[in-house]
Write a protein that holds these residues in place. Structure first.
Motif, PDB file in Angstrom:
ATOM      1  N   ALA A 183       0.835  -1.212   0.000  1.00 36.46           N
ATOM      2  CA  ALA A 183       0.000   0.000   0.000  1.00 36.46           C
ATOM      3  C   ALA A 183       0.866   1.257   0.000  1.00 36.46           C
ATOM      4  N   ASP A 184       1.911   1.270   0.833  1.00 38.81           N
ATOM      5  CA  ASP A 184       2.779   2.446   0.922  1.00 38.81           C
ATOM      6  C   ASP A 184       3.530   2.719  -0.382  1.00 38.81           C
ATOM      7  N   TYR A 185       3.903   1.672  -1.084  1.00 39.18           N
ATOM      8  CA  TYR A 185       4.698   1.799  -2.304  1.00 39.18           C
ATOM      9  C   TYR A 185       3.881   1.507  -3.566  1.00 39.18           C
ATOM     10  N   ARG A 186       2.574   1.618  -3.502  1.00 34.38           N
ATOM     11  CA  ARG A 186       1.729   1.241  -4.647  1.00 34.38           C
ATOM     12  C   ARG A 186       2.078   2.021  -5.911  1.00 34.38           C
ATOM     13  N   ASP A 187       2.590   3.228  -5.767  1.00 37.22           N
ATOM     14  CA  ASP A 187       2.962   4.040  -6.935  1.00 37.22           C
ATOM     15  C   ASP A 187       4.462   4.049  -7.185  1.00 37.22           C
ATOM     16  N   ASP A 188       5.210   3.208  -6.467  1.00 40.73           N
ATOM     17  CA  ASP A 188       6.673   3.199  -6.607  1.00 40.73           C
ATOM     18  C   ASP A 188       7.219   1.798  -6.354  1.00 40.73           C
ATOM     19  N   LEU A 189       6.926   0.881  -7.270  1.00 36.70           N
ATOM     20  CA  LEU A 189       7.388  -0.500  -7.087  1.00 36.70           C
ATOM     21  C   LEU A 189       8.904  -0.617  -7.143  1.00 36.70           C
ATOM     22  N   VAL A 190       9.561   0.254  -7.898  1.00 41.26           N
ATOM     23  CA  VAL A 190      11.023   0.244  -7.906  1.00 41.26           C
ATOM     24  C   VAL A 190      11.535   0.609  -6.514  1.00 41.26           C
ATOM     25  N   GLY A 191      10.937   1.622  -5.905  1.00 43.08           N
ATOM     26  CA  GLY A 191      11.317   2.008  -4.544  1.00 43.08           C
ATOM     27  C   GLY A 191      11.090   0.889  -3.549  1.00 43.08           C
ATOM     28  N   LEU A 192       9.985   0.154  -3.710  1.00 41.72           N
ATOM     29  CA  LEU A 192       9.711  -0.989  -2.842  1.00 41.72           C
ATOM     30  C   LEU A 192      10.808  -2.030  -2.980  1.00 41.72           C
ATOM     31  N   HIS A 193      11.206  -2.335  -4.204  1.00 41.30           N
ATOM     32  CA  HIS A 193      12.247  -3.335  -4.417  1.00 41.30           C
ATOM     33  C   HIS A 193      13.598  -2.866  -3.892  1.00 41.30           C
ATOM     34  N   VAL A 194      13.902  -1.592  -4.017  1.00 38.68           N
ATOM     35  CA  VAL A 194      15.150  -1.059  -3.459  1.00 38.68           C
ATOM     36  C   VAL A 194      15.130  -1.188  -1.937  1.00 38.68           C
ATOM     37  N   TYR A 195      14.016  -0.817  -1.311  1.00 35.65           N
ATOM     38  CA  TYR A 195      13.883  -0.931   0.142  1.00 35.65           C
ATOM     39  C   TYR A 195      14.027  -2.380   0.598  1.00 35.65           C
ATOM     40  N   LEU A 196      13.325  -3.282  -0.078  1.00 30.92           N
ATOM     41  CA  LEU A 196      13.390  -4.688   0.314  1.00 30.92           C
ATOM     42  C   LEU A 196      14.766  -5.284   0.035  1.00 30.92           C
ATOM     43  N   GLY A 197      15.421  -4.844  -1.025  1.00 34.15           N
ATOM     44  CA  GLY A 197      16.774  -5.313  -1.307  1.00 34.15           C
ATOM     45  C   GLY A 197      17.746  -4.886  -0.224  1.00 34.15           C
ATOM     46  N   ALA A 198      17.613  -3.657   0.246  1.00 32.67           N
ATOM     47  CA  ALA A 198      18.462  -3.182   1.343  1.00 32.67           C
ATOM     48  C   ALA A 198      18.172  -3.969   2.619  1.00 32.67           C
ATOM     49  N   ALA A 199      16.896  -4.261   2.871  1.00 28.32           N
ATOM     50  CA  ALA A 199      16.540  -5.056   4.051  1.00 28.32           C
ATOM     51  C   ALA A 199      17.108  -6.466   3.932  1.00 28.32           C
ATOM     52  N   LEU A 200      17.042  -7.047   2.733  1.00 29.03           N
ATOM     53  CA  LEU A 200      17.607  -8.380   2.501  1.00 29.03           C
ATOM     54  C   LEU A 200      19.106  -8.384   2.779  1.00 29.03           C
ATOM     55  N   PHE A 201      19.798  -7.367   2.294  1.00 36.96           N
ATOM     56  CA  PHE A 201      21.242  -7.255   2.517  1.00 36.96           C
ATOM     57  C   PHE A 201      21.557  -7.186   4.012  1.00 36.96           C
TER      58      PHE A 201
END
Length: 91
Positions: free
Chosen positions: A40-58
């Motif tokens: 919901a927070d990133y519904r208009d920014d899926l690239v931003g969601l993936h960047v955030y989740l990638g950083a969390a994964l790291f």
């Protein structure tokens, strides 16, 4: 309202590091509620969601490896947990 007195459904589902469990429900983070909130927070920014989740994964990989280096976290399981669910589905 004091955050500690809010019902669990109203509290933010954030990670507790270095364990990477949800502070609210105790499930592996991102838990189901966190996933819905992130979508919901990133519904208009899926690239931003993936960047955030990638950083969390790291960060999670480093934290979980420090906690248990042998055998260490499973890379495929961590990818599925942090990023796999957020991939767009092709129809």
């Amino acid at each position: 309202m004091n955050p500690a007195t809010r019902p669990p459904s109203a509290r933010p589902h954030l990670p507790l590091r270095p364990l990477w469990i949800c502070r609210t429900c105790g499930q592996p983070w991102p838990c189901a509620v966190a996933r819905l909130t992130l979508l919901a927070d990133y519904r208009d920014d899926l690239v931003g969601l993936h960047v955030y989740l990638g950083a969390a994964l790291f960060a999670a990989t480093a934290d979980l490896y420090r906690l248990n280096p042998h055998p260490g976290p499973d890379p495929a399981a961590l990818f599925a947990r942090f990023l796999g669910w957020a991939r767009p589905h092709r129809s």
